[in-house]
Motif scaffolding. Structure first.
Motif, PDB file in Angstrom:
ATOM      1  N   GLN A   1     -27.069 -47.007-110.353  1.00 39.24           N
ATOM      2  CA  GLN A   1     -27.679 -46.132-111.348  1.00 39.24           C
ATOM      3  C   GLN A   1     -26.632 -45.663-112.360  1.00 39.24           C
ATOM      4  O   GLN A   1     -26.879 -45.676-113.574  1.00 39.24           O
ATOM      5  CB  GLN A   1     -28.322 -44.920-110.678  1.00 39.24           C
ATOM      6  N   ALA A   2     -25.457 -45.249-111.858  1.00 36.33           N
ATOM      7  CA  ALA A   2     -24.411 -44.773-112.757  1.00 36.33           C
ATOM      8  C   ALA A   2     -23.974 -45.876-113.719  1.00 36.33           C
ATOM      9  O   ALA A   2     -23.772 -45.628-114.910  1.00 36.33           O
ATOM     10  CB  ALA A   2     -23.218 -44.265-111.934  1.00 36.33           C
ATOM     11  N   ALA A   3     -23.837 -47.105-113.208  1.00 35.18           N
ATOM     12  CA  ALA A   3     -23.444 -48.221-114.067  1.00 35.18           C
ATOM     13  C   ALA A   3     -24.515 -48.519-115.111  1.00 35.18           C
ATOM     14  O   ALA A   3     -24.217 -48.783-116.282  1.00 35.18           O
ATOM     15  CB  ALA A   3     -23.166 -49.460-113.217  1.00 35.18           C
ATOM     16  N   TRP A   4     -25.772 -48.475-114.693  1.00 34.79           N
ATOM     17  CA  TRP A   4     -26.895 -48.720-115.616  1.00 34.79           C
ATOM     18  C   TRP A   4     -26.863 -47.727-116.778  1.00 34.79           C
ATOM     19  O   TRP A   4     -27.138 -48.074-117.926  1.00 34.79           O
ATOM     20  CB  TRP A   4     -28.211 -48.617-114.848  1.00 34.79           C
ATOM     21  N   LEU A   5     -26.507 -46.469-116.468  1.00 40.27           N
ATOM     22  CA  LEU A   5     -26.494 -45.404-117.470  1.00 40.27           C
ATOM     23  C   LEU A   5     -25.186 -45.346-118.253  1.00 40.27           C
ATOM     24  O   LEU A   5     -25.043 -44.516-119.150  1.00 40.27           O
ATOM     25  CB  LEU A   5     -26.752 -44.060-116.801  1.00 40.27           C
ATOM     26  N   GLY A   6     -24.229 -46.212-117.900  1.00 36.41           N
ATOM     27  CA  GLY A   6     -22.964 -46.228-118.622  1.00 36.41           C
ATOM     28  C   GLY A   6     -21.928 -45.253-118.116  1.00 36.41           C
ATOM     29  O   GLY A   6     -20.920 -45.018-118.779  1.00 36.41           O
ATOM     30  N   HIS A   7     -22.133 -44.682-116.922  1.00 25.75           N
ATOM     31  CA  HIS A   7     -21.151 -43.772-116.327  1.00 25.75           C
ATOM     32  C   HIS A   7     -20.192 -44.612-115.470  1.00 25.75           C
ATOM     33  O   HIS A   7     -20.271 -44.625-114.244  1.00 25.75           O
ATOM     34  CB  HIS A   7     -21.856 -42.704-115.486  1.00 25.75           C
ATOM     35  N   HIS A   8     -19.295 -45.313-116.133  1.00 28.78           N
ATOM     36  CA  HIS A   8     -18.519 -46.356-115.468  1.00 28.78           C
ATOM     37  C   HIS A   8     -17.516 -45.806-114.455  1.00 28.78           C
ATOM     38  O   HIS A   8     -17.317 -46.404-113.385  1.00 28.78           O
ATOM     39  CB  HIS A   8     -17.801 -47.207-116.518  1.00 28.78           C
ATOM     40  N   ASN A   9     -16.869 -44.690-114.768  1.00 32.75           N
ATOM     41  CA  ASN A   9     -15.918 -44.123-113.813  1.00 32.75           C
ATOM     42  C   ASN A   9     -16.625 -43.656-112.550  1.00 32.75           C
ATOM     43  O   ASN A   9     -16.119 -43.846-111.432  1.00 32.75           O
ATOM     44  CB  ASN A   9     -15.161 -42.959-114.463  1.00 32.75           C
ATOM     45  N   ASP A  10     -17.799 -43.037-112.720  1.00 30.87           N
ATOM     46  CA  ASP A  10     -18.575 -42.600-111.550  1.00 30.87           C
ATOM     47  C   ASP A  10     -18.969 -43.798-110.694  1.00 30.87           C
ATOM     48  O   ASP A  10     -18.867 -43.758-109.462  1.00 30.87           O
ATOM     49  CB  ASP A  10     -19.838 -41.855-111.991  1.00 30.87           C
ATOM     50  N   ALA A  11     -19.433 -44.872-111.351  1.00 32.20           N
ATOM     51  CA  ALA A  11     -19.864 -46.063-110.614  1.00 32.20           C
ATOM     52  C   ALA A  11     -18.715 -46.660-109.815  1.00 32.20           C
ATOM     53  O   ALA A  11     -18.875 -47.011-108.634  1.00 32.20           O
ATOM     54  CB  ALA A  11     -20.445 -47.095-111.576  1.00 32.20           C
ATOM     55  N   ALA A  12     -17.555 -46.775-110.450  1.00 30.30           N
ATOM     56  CA  ALA A  12     -16.403 -47.366-109.763  1.00 30.30           C
ATOM     57  C   ALA A  12     -15.972 -46.514-108.572  1.00 30.30           C
ATOM     58  O   ALA A  12     -15.658 -47.040-107.493  1.00 30.30           O
ATOM     59  CB  ALA A  12     -15.246 -47.532-110.747  1.00 30.30           C
TER      60      ALA A  12
END
Length: 437
Positions: free
Chosen positions: A271-282
């Motif tokens: 979900q975080a990656a989909w929304l562009g929250h790349h640091n959170d996703a990683a």
């Protein structure tokens, strides 16, 4: 009937009116629950009206307020409005809500709040990012905290109850896989999640049954969170994911619960990656991968999520690395993989790789992977097939083949009516406009 009671001080208006009507607070909630049941909503706790009667009264959620006014109007034989009760003025204070920060909430209080159902209807929730988004997952690495002692009168589990919850989670997954997060399916899923929250809060057993219950609740939180994400309700999805992490932090000591938690964290990362929250996703994916004794199937799921996240942050080297990792894990199958991880195949990894190359602005590299995925998609999984068709249409359009893109959009047009997914509907609209232009 004369409105004499409505002249009482604001803090006691509702209490005076109930006394005049010969109703106890529990009876008011009972009538409200009858209305909620007709809508398919979970019941409120019978003591839910008491905060409305305090000296500094809480205001009900708008849905509950409408129900209460309807019940009071029917009982009084005249119209009772919000201004009559004093509910039309701003609240004197804002009550802390545990779902605003599930990772920090007392578990039992959090589960009780969820069982009331109000919070998940709110549209003013905000997405949490940075430390607020990753802290609940990071706390999992610290290990479980001490469990509370048994409470008197708590519910004892039985095989039939736990088995029914486990079956409901699988049924929900099957429904979602076939048609997406249809409004009725999501309503049913949230109802199960809220009801199971109450069971988990009241269950005080130890041993195998309670481990199964906790694992099922974590799986249910992952599935419900995914459906909320698919329907575009991103803050609500995040709260559901965080609640699953909160339970795992306190009670998820079995391996099956830990593995289910790693899958939940990986879905939150998607979900975080989909929304562009790349640091959170990683950060979330790194935490998911640190779970001990991961079965190969689960490690492959986490690697597949990493493929997509790497593409979204424009890291082609990581796309290749995580693709190889996912395929390596798939080549070493487990004897008994978790049921929720069996969806992942080489074709699924191809789809993630194609989407990653598309996100990396390398559409020509995406086309062969997505073409294979479209050909391999199961007709039983309409949303997955639609997703692959839209990805391929986007790729060929960016490669300059507008005719092929229009053909694929025609194919998607035949699927869109069979799939209820806000995520896919929005993607279809944006892509159709781009190709038409």
């Amino acid at each position: 009937m004369e409105p004499a009671a409505l002249d009482a001080p604001p803090a006691t208006v509702l209490a005076a009116l109930l006394q005049q009507l010969g109703m106890r607070p529990e009876q008011l909630i009972g009538r409200i629950n009858e209305r909620r049941a007709r809508r398919g909503s979970s019941p409120l706790h019978l003591k839910a009206a008491y905060p409305w009667l305090r000296e500094c009264p809480a205001h009900p959620h708008p849905d509950n307020q409408a129900d209460a006014l309807a019940v009071l109007t029917a009982r009084a034989g005249r119209c009772i409005t919000a201004s009559d009760i004093g509910w039309d003025v701003p609240r004197l204070r804002t009550r802390h809500r545990h779902l605003d920060a599930p990772g920090d909430a007392p578990l039992e209080a959090l589960l009780h709040e969820i069982s009331q159902g109000d919070m998940m209807d709110r549209r003013n929730l905000l997405m949490l990012t940075g430390a607020a988004a990753t802290a609940p997952a990071l706390s999992l690495l610290l290990g479980p905290i001490a469990q509370a002692a048994d409470a008197p009168g708590a519910t004892r589990l039985n095989e039939k109850l736990v088995g029914s919850i486990e079956s409901a989670v699988r049924d929900l997954r099957e429904m979602d896989d076939s048609t997406g997060s249809a409004s009725g399916d999501l309503t049913w899923g949230l109802g199960i999640w809220q009801s199971t929250s109450r069971v988990v809060a009241q269950a005080r057993d130890h041993g195998f049954l309670v481990d199964r219950l906790h694992t099922a609740y974590i799986e249910l939180s992952e599935q419900t969170g995914w459906m909320l994400f698919d329907s575009g309700r991103h803050p609500q999805a995040q709260r559901v994911y965080h609640t699953g992490m909160r339970l795992a932090r306190e009670t998820g000591t079995s391996l099956t619960a830990r593995h289910a938690t790693s899958n939940l964290v990986a879905s939150a990362a998607y979900q975080a990656a989909w929304l562009g929250h790349h640091n959170d996703a990683a950060a979330l994916l790194d935490i998911a991968a640190r779970t001990p004794d991961l079965p190969s199937a689960v490690a492959a799921v986490i690697a597949e999520r990493n493929v997509y996240a790497a593409g979204r942050r424009h890291d082609p080297d990581a796309v290749l690395r995580f693709r190889d990792e996912a395929l390596l894990h798939l080549a070493s199958p487990d004897e008994r993989p978790p049921w929720w991880a069996t969806w992942l195949t080489k074709d699924s990894v191809d789809a993630a790789t194609g989407r990653a190359w598309l996100a990396c602005d390398k559409p020509s590299q995406a086309v062969p992977f997505l073409s294979r995925r479209v050909e391999a998609s199961s007709p039983d999984h309409q949303r997955d097939h639609l997703h692959a068709v839209l990805d391929l249409a986007d790729s060929v359009h960016k490669c300059g083949d507008s005719d092929r893109a229009r053909e694929l959009l025609d194919q998607a047009d035949g699927l869109i009516s069979t799939v209820s997914s806000e995520r896919m509907a929005h993607r279809y609209e944006v892509l159709s406009s781009a190709v038409a232009a």
